[in-house]
Structure formats: structure tokens, C-alpha cells
Write an enzyme that holds these catalytic residues in place. Structure first.
Site, PDB file in Angstrom:
ATOM      1  N   VAL A  11       2.094  -0.129  -6.720  1.00  0.00           N
ATOM      2  CA  VAL A  11       2.930  -1.271  -7.086  1.00  0.00           C
ATOM      3  C   VAL A  11       3.809  -0.827  -8.178  1.00  0.00           C
ATOM      4  O   VAL A  11       4.951  -1.047  -8.297  1.00  0.00           O
ATOM      5  CB  VAL A  11       1.993  -2.303  -7.671  1.00  0.00           C
ATOM      6  CG1 VAL A  11       2.818  -3.380  -8.460  1.00  0.00           C
ATOM      7  CG2 VAL A  11       1.454  -2.950  -6.393  1.00  0.00           C
ATOM      8  N   ASP A  30       1.526   6.808 -16.541  1.00  0.00           N
ATOM      9  CA  ASP A  30       0.073   6.961 -15.708  1.00  0.00           C
ATOM     10  C   ASP A  30      -0.451   7.823 -16.683  1.00  0.00           C
ATOM     11  O   ASP A  30      -0.104   8.931 -17.384  1.00  0.00           O
ATOM     12  CB  ASP A  30       0.298   7.594 -14.538  1.00  0.00           C
ATOM     13  CG  ASP A  30      -0.692   6.971 -13.599  1.00  0.00           C
ATOM     14  OD1 ASP A  30      -0.543   6.017 -12.792  1.00  0.00           O
ATOM     15  OD2 ASP A  30      -2.000   7.487 -13.715  1.00  0.00           O
ATOM     16  N   PHE A 154       4.253  -9.119  -4.070  1.00  0.00           N
ATOM     17  CA  PHE A 154       3.761  -9.547  -2.967  1.00  0.00           C
ATOM     18  C   PHE A 154       3.924  -8.619  -1.963  1.00  0.00           C
ATOM     19  O   PHE A 154       3.864  -8.532  -0.744  1.00  0.00           O
ATOM     20  CB  PHE A 154       4.470 -10.809  -2.560  1.00  0.00           C
ATOM     21  CG  PHE A 154       4.183 -12.044  -3.255  1.00  0.00           C
ATOM     22  CD1 PHE A 154       3.008 -12.696  -3.004  1.00  0.00           C
ATOM     23  CD2 PHE A 154       4.849 -12.512  -4.473  1.00  0.00           C
ATOM     24  CE1 PHE A 154       2.610 -13.892  -3.854  1.00  0.00           C
ATOM     25  CE2 PHE A 154       4.585 -13.544  -5.246  1.00  0.00           C
ATOM     26  CZ  PHE A 154       3.257 -14.404  -4.953  1.00  0.00           C
ATOM     27  N   LEU A 155       4.521  -6.991  -2.481  1.00  0.00           N
ATOM     28  CA  LEU A 155       4.891  -6.253  -1.571  1.00  0.00           C
ATOM     29  C   LEU A 155       3.679  -5.814  -0.567  1.00  0.00           C
ATOM     30  O   LEU A 155       2.503  -6.006  -1.186  1.00  0.00           O
ATOM     31  CB  LEU A 155       5.275  -4.915  -2.065  1.00  0.00           C
ATOM     32  CG  LEU A 155       4.429  -4.237  -3.270  1.00  0.00           C
ATOM     33  CD1 LEU A 155       3.450  -3.262  -2.336  1.00  0.00           C
ATOM     34  CD2 LEU A 155       5.328  -3.203  -3.995  1.00  0.00           C
ATOM     35  N   LYS A 206      -0.827 -15.770  -5.984  1.00  0.00           N
ATOM     36  CA  LYS A 206      -1.112 -14.574  -5.193  1.00  0.00           C
ATOM     37  C   LYS A 206      -2.571 -14.489  -4.455  1.00  0.00           C
ATOM     38  O   LYS A 206      -2.412 -13.952  -3.323  1.00  0.00           O
ATOM     39  CB  LYS A 206      -1.191 -13.252  -6.391  1.00  0.00           C
ATOM     40  CG  LYS A 206      -1.625 -12.047  -6.035  1.00  0.00           C
ATOM     41  CD  LYS A 206      -0.456 -11.437  -4.925  1.00  0.00           C
ATOM     42  CE  LYS A 206      -1.024 -10.033  -4.284  1.00  0.00           C
ATOM     43  NZ  LYS A 206      -0.209  -9.639  -3.345  1.00  0.00           N
ATOM     44  N   CYS A 275      -6.085  -4.816  -1.166  1.00  0.00           N
ATOM     45  CA  CYS A 275      -6.181  -6.227  -1.674  1.00  0.00           C
ATOM     46  C   CYS A 275      -6.796  -7.384  -0.954  1.00  0.00           C
ATOM     47  O   CYS A 275      -7.482  -7.829  -1.580  1.00  0.00           O
ATOM     48  CB  CYS A 275      -4.490  -6.615  -1.630  1.00  0.00           C
ATOM     49  SG  CYS A 275      -3.260  -5.642  -2.727  1.00  0.00           S
TER      50      CYS A 275
HETATM   51  P1  NAD Z   1      -3.218   2.082  -7.821  1.00  0.00           P
HETATM   52  O1  NAD Z   1      -4.651   2.456  -7.984  1.00  0.00           O
HETATM   53  O2  NAD Z   1      -2.493   2.685  -6.567  1.00  0.00           O
HETATM   54  O3  NAD Z   1      -2.473   2.583  -9.060  1.00  0.00           O
HETATM   55  C1  NAD Z   1      -2.918   2.216 -10.331  1.00  0.00           C
HETATM   56  C2  NAD Z   1      -2.345   3.335 -11.344  1.00  0.00           C
HETATM   57  O4  NAD Z   1      -2.677   3.001 -12.574  1.00  0.00           O
HETATM   58  C3  NAD Z   1      -3.025   4.563 -11.191  1.00  0.00           C
HETATM   59  O5  NAD Z   1      -2.070   5.611 -10.963  1.00  0.00           O
HETATM   60  C4  NAD Z   1      -4.010   4.841 -12.492  1.00  0.00           C
HETATM   61  O6  NAD Z   1      -3.941   6.155 -12.629  1.00  0.00           O
HETATM   62  C5  NAD Z   1      -2.940   4.254 -13.177  1.00  0.00           C
HETATM   63  N1  NAD Z   1      -3.706   3.856 -14.592  1.00  0.00           N
HETATM   64  C6  NAD Z   1      -4.791   3.058 -14.646  1.00  0.00           C
HETATM   65  N2  NAD Z   1      -5.053   2.681 -16.102  1.00  0.00           N
HETATM   66  C7  NAD Z   1      -3.953   3.221 -17.023  1.00  0.00           C
HETATM   67  C8  NAD Z   1      -3.622   3.218 -18.006  1.00  0.00           C
HETATM   68  N3  NAD Z   1      -4.562   2.771 -19.074  1.00  0.00           N
HETATM   69  N4  NAD Z   1      -2.411   3.671 -18.365  1.00  0.00           N
HETATM   70  C9  NAD Z   1      -1.623   4.303 -17.371  1.00  0.00           C
HETATM   71  N5  NAD Z   1      -2.108   4.221 -16.210  1.00  0.00           N
HETATM   72  C10 NAD Z   1      -3.220   3.832 -15.659  1.00  0.00           C
HETATM   73  O7  NAD Z   1      -3.084   0.381  -7.726  1.00  0.00           O
HETATM   74  P2  NAD Z   1      -2.261  -0.505  -6.727  1.00  0.00           P
HETATM   75  O8  NAD Z   1      -2.372  -0.394  -5.530  1.00  0.00           O
HETATM   76  O9  NAD Z   1      -0.810  -0.016  -7.342  1.00  0.00           O
HETATM   77  O10 NAD Z   1      -2.329  -1.784  -7.574  1.00  0.00           O
HETATM   78  C11 NAD Z   1      -2.252  -2.081  -8.694  1.00  0.00           C
HETATM   79  C12 NAD Z   1      -2.224  -3.598  -8.769  1.00  0.00           C
HETATM   80  O11 NAD Z   1      -1.205  -4.245  -7.953  1.00  0.00           O
HETATM   81  C13 NAD Z   1      -3.744  -4.129  -8.477  1.00  0.00           C
HETATM   82  O12 NAD Z   1      -3.909  -5.299  -9.290  1.00  0.00           O
HETATM   83  C14 NAD Z   1      -3.645  -4.796  -7.006  1.00  0.00           C
HETATM   84  O13 NAD Z   1      -4.223  -5.708  -6.855  1.00  0.00           O
HETATM   85  C15 NAD Z   1      -2.007  -5.296  -6.953  1.00  0.00           C
HETATM   86  N6  NAD Z   1      -1.228  -5.439  -5.934  1.00  0.00           N
HETATM   87  C16 NAD Z   1      -1.404  -4.264  -5.069  1.00  0.00           C
HETATM   88  C17 NAD Z   1      -0.582  -4.050  -3.904  1.00  0.00           C
HETATM   89  C18 NAD Z   1      -0.580  -3.031  -2.826  1.00  0.00           C
HETATM   90  O14 NAD Z   1      -0.332  -3.117  -1.712  1.00  0.00           O
HETATM   91  N7  NAD Z   1      -1.339  -1.692  -3.151  1.00  0.00           N
HETATM   92  C19 NAD Z   1       0.134  -5.247  -3.447  1.00  0.00           C
HETATM   93  C20 NAD Z   1       0.283  -6.324  -4.482  1.00  0.00           C
HETATM   94  C21 NAD Z   1      -0.340  -6.170  -5.472  1.00  0.00           C
END
Ligand code: NAD
Length: 449
Positions: A11, A30, A154-155, A206, A275
Site C-alpha cells: 500500500v 521504511d 481499496f487497492l 473498509k 486483507c
Molecule cells: P506490508 O507488510 O506490505 O508493508 C508494511 C511496511 O511497513 C513494511 O515494509 C514494514 O517494514 C513497514 N514498517 C512497519 N513499521 C514501520 C515503521 N515504524 N516505520 C517505517 N516503516 C515501517 O503491508 P501492506 O500490505 O502494504 O498493508 C499495509 C496496510 O494497508 C495494512 O493495514 C493493510 O490491511 C492495508 N491494506 C492492504 C492492502 C493490500 O492489498 N496489501 C489493501 C488495502 C489495505
């Protein structure tokens, strides 16, 4: 506008690159230095169509950078997005990454006298933005120095870039008018309907959206289970006839329009991904914490937990005891178009096969490693299939449609193909290959028809 995105995952990176591509100046932060270095080189740490090209473009134009230096990123920005993970652990949402990121933002903003908008992009339960994020920031900052917005994403993985760039909706909640205004301006270049709600409403929508998708899938899978126990039924036909209801497939300008939501009304062996499973569990826990029994979510989750068993039942029906049988699982990601294996239903099948003592092989065109030392991963589907007692199709990769079963079936120890995605049927190939072809969604005894 100058923007920081905390978290460079699916995301965060898509959000950062997407915002940069419409002209904003974005710093994506990150804590994972290797990930940051990769992104800075123009490499995307996961598979997502179109993202590498877009990343390289915004990097070369100087509008995007990845960094571990959160302080200078935030101090240069007017808006900071939080896009860190929100896993569900023991059925409860784990907010530790959100809290850590929020403390960091608060501490850094103490050095600034500018108003700052903090946007929660991660999926969080109702009340998190107002009762967790806002109070943490208040430990460091005074009211009026900052605002908190909630803006869920919502992606969908696999079409993430398109979903972000052409969103069907942007929903925004905010603690005050100023932060909502800033976020609205940030999104001005996007052609999308914007809907404003309370922080809690946009948090809840969501979950509502993911809960609906999970519900449709579990509903279809329950009907699929009925078909597997009812002679002369095939869930594919049943669903096709259901879809013909004009409320589902309307006739518009003399053309039947088939909405994408119908793809969730097809039986398979369960939903997965980063998700749907965790969000369904978190919503159930949230409702139960309010003394609402959450019967719907409970059932949706139960159906989903049970559903991978169908793949095992079909294998046992044809092979008997699975101990020491070589079973090849084709497709390890949770769906086509991604390399994400988080809560993949394929892994749920693998878990069950291992419990039964099967010798499991795996292949996925995009997944090169999984956390299962017992599973032998192969570099091609052909190599994985040769010598197997059964092959299970678990992801609808187009590549699997083109497998030449007439050549491979004779090289299997036992030519059994179990199609968990009803994929091969479309091209009618395996029937001519002396293969026992079994599909989920109808009785095993009928499966070869
Ligand atoms: P992810 O695990 O792919 O990425 C999270 C990133 O955050 C990781 O790279 C991690 O190293 C980094 N991180 C963690 N703590 C940190 C900090 N304190 N400072 C800097 N970086 C930090 O997660 P994602 O799939 O991108 O999901 C993120 C959020 O979005 C979640 O809440 C998820 O439910 C939501 N979401 C995900 C999707 C999806 O399709 N993946 C879609 C919609 C919403």
C-alpha cells in the site's frame, strides 16, 4: 505538495509512487534498509504489474525517494501517511506498528511549528484514529498543530496501480476541517468521487467492503459444498444461472453487463491474502467486544477455514491414504497477479497435505520461496508435475491453462489432476490426455464427466 509515506509495502509504495506520478514530492520511509535500498535502485520488492516502470519514472524525475531517514522526510512534508501493517494476532488487531509510527511522527513534529496532517492509510478498526492515533500525537503536540485523517485504501494486489490511479472512490474522515481540506487538495489530480464521513465511518467502510467480499466467497463456497454432495449438480452451472438474474447482470443498451463483483460469486476453496482473512477476524473481534455476536462473520470465517479440506477429500477419494504420495501444488500465491503468499489458501492446502503425510511439491511462476522447508519448490510446472501422484491447481494462472497434459500425464506416477479453480475446464484439454480430471464444485464420482 510535499508528502511522507511511512511503510513501503504494497500500500505505501503504490501510494507514494502514485502521488509522485501526479506531481507531488514524495518521501517513502521504511525501517527495512534493504527494502529502501532496493526501491531507491528502482526495484520493487514484490511483484506488482506496472509498478516498476512507474517507480523508475518518478525516481528519474526526482519526485520520489525512498529513505530510512524518517525525520528529514517528515520535516520536509505537510502531510504524512501511515501505511504500516495491521495484522490480526490471536483474533485481535495488532496496532503496535501503527503506535510506533505515530509516536515517531509526534516526536519529530515537536521540532516544527507548521500545521501537519497525519493520514491513517492502514486498515484500522473504528475508533483507532480518534482514540489511539490522535491521543498519541497529543502527547507531543498541541491541539491545532495537527489534524488526523483516516483514508482507507481499496487497492487490490495484482491491479494495485490502476486501482490507485483510477479509484472508484476516495473516502476521507478527519479530526478537523483543515486536515480534510489538505487531503482533498492532495487528491485533486485524481478523477474520483470523494466521500466524506466521520473517522469511524471511513474506518468501518473498509471492513464492510472486505466483509462483503469474504461473505460472497464463503456463500459461493457453501453452495459449492452442497453441489459436491448432490448428484447431477455442478456449482459452475448453478452460479451461471444465478448470475443471469438481471439484478446481477443487467441488460444495458441491449448488452448484458457482467459486474466484476460476480467473480466473487464463484466457488473455489477459500479466500486468502493479506486483507480478507485478517479483516474478517478483526471485524468479528470488534463486534464481539461490543457484545454483538457477529453471527455472519463467524460463519463466513468458519466456512473459509473448512473449505481447503475439499482439496484433500478429492485427493483421498482417488488416491486413498495420502501418506508418501507425491502431490504437486500449482500456484502458491493467494491469487493470480501477485507473489503475496500471506494467508494463501494454497498454503492451507499444503498444511493439510503435510499433516496427512504427503510429499508436497510446489510451483508458482512468481513465488520463489515459502516458509515450508518440507515442500520442494520447482522452477517449472512441468518439472514439478513429472513423477507426481496428483496435481492440484490452486491459482488461476493463465500459464496453467497452457500445460500440455497429453505430454505430461504419461510421465506422472498417477495421472490425477484436481482443479481447485475450475480453470482447465475452459479449454477442455486434459480430457484427451488419459488423465483423471477432478473439479471442485461437483460430486467426485461425476468429476470425470
Ligand atoms: P506490508 O507488510 O506490505 O508493508 C508494511 C511496511 O511497513 C513494511 O515494509 C514494514 O517494514 C513497514 N514498517 C512497519 N513499521 C514501520 C515503521 N515504524 N516505520 C517505517 N516503516 C515501517 O503491508 P501492506 O500490505 O502494504 O498493508 C499495509 C496496510 O494497508 C495494512 O493495514 C493493510 O490491511 C492495508 N491494506 C492492504 C492492502 C493490500 O492489498 N496489501 C489493501 C488495502 C489495505
Amino acid at each position: 505538495m510535499n508528502v511522507t509515506v511511512i511503510g513501503a509495502g504494497y500500500v505505501g509504495l503504490v501510494t507514494g509512487v502514485g502521488l509522485a506520478s501526479v506531481g507531488h514530492q514524495v518521501n517513502c520511509v521504511d525501517i527495512d534498509a534493504d527494502r529502501v535500498a532496493m526501491i531507491q535502485r528502482g526495484e520493487v520488492p514484490f511483484y506488482e504489474r506496472d509498478l516498476p516502470e512507474m517507480l523508475q519514472k518518478v525516481l528519474s524525475e526526482g519526485r520520489f525517494s525512498a529513505t530510512t531517514d524518517v525525520e528529514s522526510a517528515i520535516l520536509r512534508s505537510a502531510i504524512t501517511f501511515i501505511a504500516v501493517g495491521t495484522p490480526t494476532i490471536n483474533g485481535q488487531q495488532d496496532l503496535s506498528a501503527i503506535k510506533t509510527a505515530t509516536h515517531t511522527i509526534g516526536r519529530i513534529l515537536q521540532q516544527s511549528d507548521q500545521y501537519h496532517t497525519i493520514v491513517v492509510k492502514s486498515t484500522v478498526l473504528p475508533k483507532t484514529s480518534r482514540e489511539v492515533v490522535y491521543p498519541i500525537l497529543l502527547e507531543y503536540l498541541s491541539k491545532g498543530q495537527f489534524g488526523v485523517c483516516m483514508n482507507p485504501e481499496f487497492l487490490r494486489e495484482g491491479t494495485a496501480v490502476n486501482d490507485f490511479m483510477q479509484p472508484d472512490r476516495i473516502v476521507i474522515g478527519g479530526s478537523d476541517k483543515r486536515c480534510v481540506q489538505m487531503l482533498t487538495e492532495l487528491y485533486a489530480p485524481f478523477q474520483a468521487r470523494i466521500w466524506y464521513g466521520s473517522l469511524e465511518e471511513v474506518e468501518l467502510v473498509k471492513y464492510t467492503s472486505n466483509a462483503l467480499l469474504a461473505t460472497l466467497i464463503s456463500f459461493s463456497n457453501e453452495i459449492g459444498a452442497l453441489c459436491e454432495a448432490t448428484p447431477n449438480t455442478d456449482v459452475r452451472n448453478v452460479m451461471q444461472m444465478l448470475h443471469m438474474d438481471q439484478r446481477l447482470t443487467p441488460l444495458i443498451d441491449n448488452h448484458y453487463v457482467s459486474p466484476e463483483i460476480l467473480t466473487y460469486l464463484q466457488s473455489s476453496f477459500g479466500y486468502g491474502g493479506s486483507c480478507l482473512p485478517k479483516d474478517a477476524r478483526a471485524l468479528r473481534a470488534y463486534g464481539q467486544s461490543l457484545d454483538i455476536p457477529m453471527h455472519m462473520m463467524e460463519s463466513v470465517i468458519q466456512v473459509n477455514d473448512e473449505r481447503p479440506n475439499v482439496m484433500i477429500r478429492l485427493a483421498e477419494h482417488h488416491l486413498g491414504d495420502l501418506r508418501d504420495k507425491i502431490i504437486t501444488v500449482l500456484g502458491l500465491a493467494f491469487k493470480n497477479g501477485t507473489d503475496d503468499t500471506r494467508e494463501s489458501p494454497s498454503l492451507a492446502v499444503i498444511d493439510r497435505l503435510l499433516v496427512k503425510g504427503a510429499l508436497v511439491r510446489g510451483y508458482d511462476p512468481r513465488v520463489k520461496a515459502i516458509d515450508y522447508p518440507e515442500v520442494s519448490l520447482f522452477d517449472t510446472s512441468e518439472n514439478a508435475i513429472v513423477g507426481s501422484d496428483a496435481v492440484m491447481i490452486c491459482v488461476n494462472h493463465y500459464e496453467f491453462v497452457r500445460i500440455k497434459w497429453s505430454e505430461l500425464a504419461p510421465k506422472m506416477r498417477n495421472p490425477l489432476l484436481i482443479d481447485g479453480r475450475r480453470l482447465v475446464l475452459d479449454v477442455d484439454k486434459p480430457m484427451s490426455a488419459n488423465l483423471t480430471y477432478v473439479q471442485i464444485g461437483k460430486m467426485p464420482s461425476q468429476a470425470d464427466d
